[in-house]
Write a protein that holds these residues in place. Structure first.
Motif, PDB file in Angstrom:
ATOM      1  N   ARG A 203     -60.948 -71.440  27.205  1.00 59.20           N
ATOM      2  CA  ARG A 203     -61.499 -72.214  26.097  1.00 59.20           C
ATOM      3  C   ARG A 203     -62.418 -71.319  25.278  1.00 59.20           C
ATOM      4  O   ARG A 203     -62.869 -70.277  25.752  1.00 59.20           O
ATOM      5  CB  ARG A 203     -62.257 -73.435  26.624  1.00 59.20           C
ATOM      6  N   ASN A 205     -65.882 -70.331  23.404  1.00 63.01           N
ATOM      7  CA  ASN A 205     -67.323 -70.542  23.498  1.00 63.01           C
ATOM      8  C   ASN A 205     -68.007 -69.736  22.390  1.00 63.01           C
ATOM      9  O   ASN A 205     -67.705 -68.554  22.199  1.00 63.01           O
ATOM     10  CB  ASN A 205     -67.855 -70.071  24.846  1.00 63.01           C
ATOM     11  N   TYR A 225     -71.837 -72.689  23.183  1.00 60.67           N
ATOM     12  CA  TYR A 225     -71.298 -74.043  23.014  1.00 60.67           C
ATOM     13  C   TYR A 225     -69.840 -74.051  23.437  1.00 60.67           C
ATOM     14  O   TYR A 225     -69.007 -73.328  22.887  1.00 60.67           O
ATOM     15  CB  TYR A 225     -71.426 -74.480  21.554  1.00 60.67           C
ATOM     16  N   ASP A 226     -69.517 -74.880  24.436  1.00 58.72           N
ATOM     17  CA  ASP A 226     -68.154 -75.039  24.940  1.00 58.72           C
ATOM     18  C   ASP A 226     -67.396 -75.956  23.991  1.00 58.72           C
ATOM     19  O   ASP A 226     -67.730 -77.142  23.854  1.00 58.72           O
ATOM     20  CB  ASP A 226     -68.182 -75.629  26.355  1.00 58.72           C
ATOM     21  N   VAL A 228     -64.493 -77.215  24.231  1.00 52.38           N
ATOM     22  CA  VAL A 228     -63.681 -78.253  24.872  1.00 52.38           C
ATOM     23  C   VAL A 228     -64.557 -79.373  25.408  1.00 52.38           C
ATOM     24  O   VAL A 228     -64.358 -80.551  25.104  1.00 52.38           O
ATOM     25  CB  VAL A 228     -62.827 -77.654  26.012  1.00 52.38           C
ATOM     26  N   ASP A 229     -65.578 -78.997  26.228  1.00 53.98           N
ATOM     27  CA  ASP A 229     -66.472 -80.017  26.794  1.00 53.98           C
ATOM     28  C   ASP A 229     -67.518 -80.497  25.810  1.00 53.98           C
ATOM     29  O   ASP A 229     -68.218 -81.474  26.067  1.00 53.98           O
ATOM     30  CB  ASP A 229     -67.171 -79.461  28.032  1.00 53.98           C
ATOM     31  N   GLU A 230     -67.640 -79.782  24.671  1.00 53.38           N
ATOM     32  CA  GLU A 230     -68.598 -80.119  23.618  1.00 53.38           C
ATOM     33  C   GLU A 230     -70.020 -80.209  24.181  1.00 53.38           C
ATOM     34  O   GLU A 230     -70.749 -81.171  23.975  1.00 53.38           O
ATOM     35  CB  GLU A 230     -68.212 -81.429  22.923  1.00 53.38           C
ATOM     36  N   ARG A 231     -70.425 -79.137  24.873  1.00 54.46           N
ATOM     37  CA  ARG A 231     -71.774 -79.074  25.419  1.00 54.46           C
ATOM     38  C   ARG A 231     -72.230 -77.612  25.474  1.00 54.46           C
ATOM     39  O   ARG A 231     -71.427 -76.690  25.484  1.00 54.46           O
ATOM     40  CB  ARG A 231     -71.834 -79.692  26.819  1.00 54.46           C
ATOM     41  N   ARG A 233     -73.957 -74.408  27.281  1.00 52.74           N
ATOM     42  CA  ARG A 233     -74.052 -73.866  28.635  1.00 52.74           C
ATOM     43  C   ARG A 233     -74.826 -72.535  28.605  1.00 52.74           C
ATOM     44  O   ARG A 233     -74.628 -71.726  27.708  1.00 52.74           O
ATOM     45  CB  ARG A 233     -72.661 -73.592  29.218  1.00 52.74           C
TER      46      ARG A 233
END
Length: 245
Positions: A203, A205, A225-226, A228-231, A233
């Motif tokens: 994915r 980032n 910012y990921d 795919v997970d929209e968060r 890290r």
């Protein structure tokens, strides 16, 4: 927090007691060539007849002016005085020795004497106005000195070798020698960087990261910012440079 860890590591690294004496080794090239001389010049002739003089770019690299002999120091002092700069501003000095040679130049008679002209040179002899005079020469030469710095590899993954190539556009001219000294550029041991970055695993980032470079080691970290997970890290990394070429 991450930057705090990096700063603590840097403090620990620089405050460790010395366990051995570090000896500065003068390169073999500097020991042999501290008088500014660089005699190891390779000659080649190109298809147009121009003589090229090629020198290894690392020749005569010194770490300090103290490695030079007295005459070389005086030479550099005069150069710095002419340029109005301090020692720390001088990175490199070169002086080429060039010889122009020709014979049987056909002169043309003029009203005042004799004259020879070609693409590069204009030589004129003006005859004396009376039997007591000696006459005089008028001389003009347009020199084109060419200089190129470049690198080559002897094999695909080999280390880059840097060269200096210099030649004169007039193929009657030859470069007989060169005087050169270059001062070693020391990379700082401790550096800090801050970057906008992106990386992809399975994915995408995107984010920001920073790091502390100590010699060949880099301690870094940041937030990404990921997609795919929209968060967001956190990321911590430690790198050690194994190969540099």
């Amino acid at each position: 927090m991450l930057m705090g860890i990096a700063v603590c590591f840097g403090y620990w690294y620089f405050t460790q007691p010395e366990t051995s004496t570090i000896k500065t080794v003068i390169p073999e090239e500097a020991e042999k060539l501290v008088n500014l001389e660089a005699d190891r010049i390779n000659k080649s002739i190109d298809t147009k007849g121009f003589e090229h003089s090629v020198m290894d770019e690392v020749t005569n690299i010194v770490s300090s002016v103290t490695q030079l002999d007295d005459s070389s120091r005086r030479k550099l002092d005069s150069v710095m005085s002419l340029l109005r700069i301090e020692r720390k501003q001088l990175k490199e000095y070169k002086q080429y020795t060039v010889t122009w040679r020709d014979s049987v130049l056909k002169a043309v008679r003029t009203d005042t004497g004799f004259k020879y002209v070609d693409k590069w040179a204009s030589i004129e002899f003006v005859s004396p106005k009376d039997s007591q005079g000696t006459g005089h020469f008028n001389f003009n030469y347009n020199a084109e000195l060419n200089h190129a710095d470049y690198w080559k590899r002897t094999r695909i993954m080999g280390k880059k070798k840097h060269y200096i190539d210099f030649w004169v556009s007039d193929n009657r001219a030859t470069v007989n020698g060169v005087k050169r000294v270059k001062f070693e550029v020391k990379e700082p041991l401790f550096k800090v960087d801050f970057n906008a970055s992106t990386f992809y695993t399975d994915r995408l980032n995107i984010g920001l990261d920073g790091g502390v470079n100590i010699g060949r080691t880099r301690i870094g970290g940041g937030y990404f910012y990921d997609m795919v997970d929209e968060r967001w890290r956190p990321l911590v990394s430690i790198k050690f440079k194994l190969i540099d070429f």
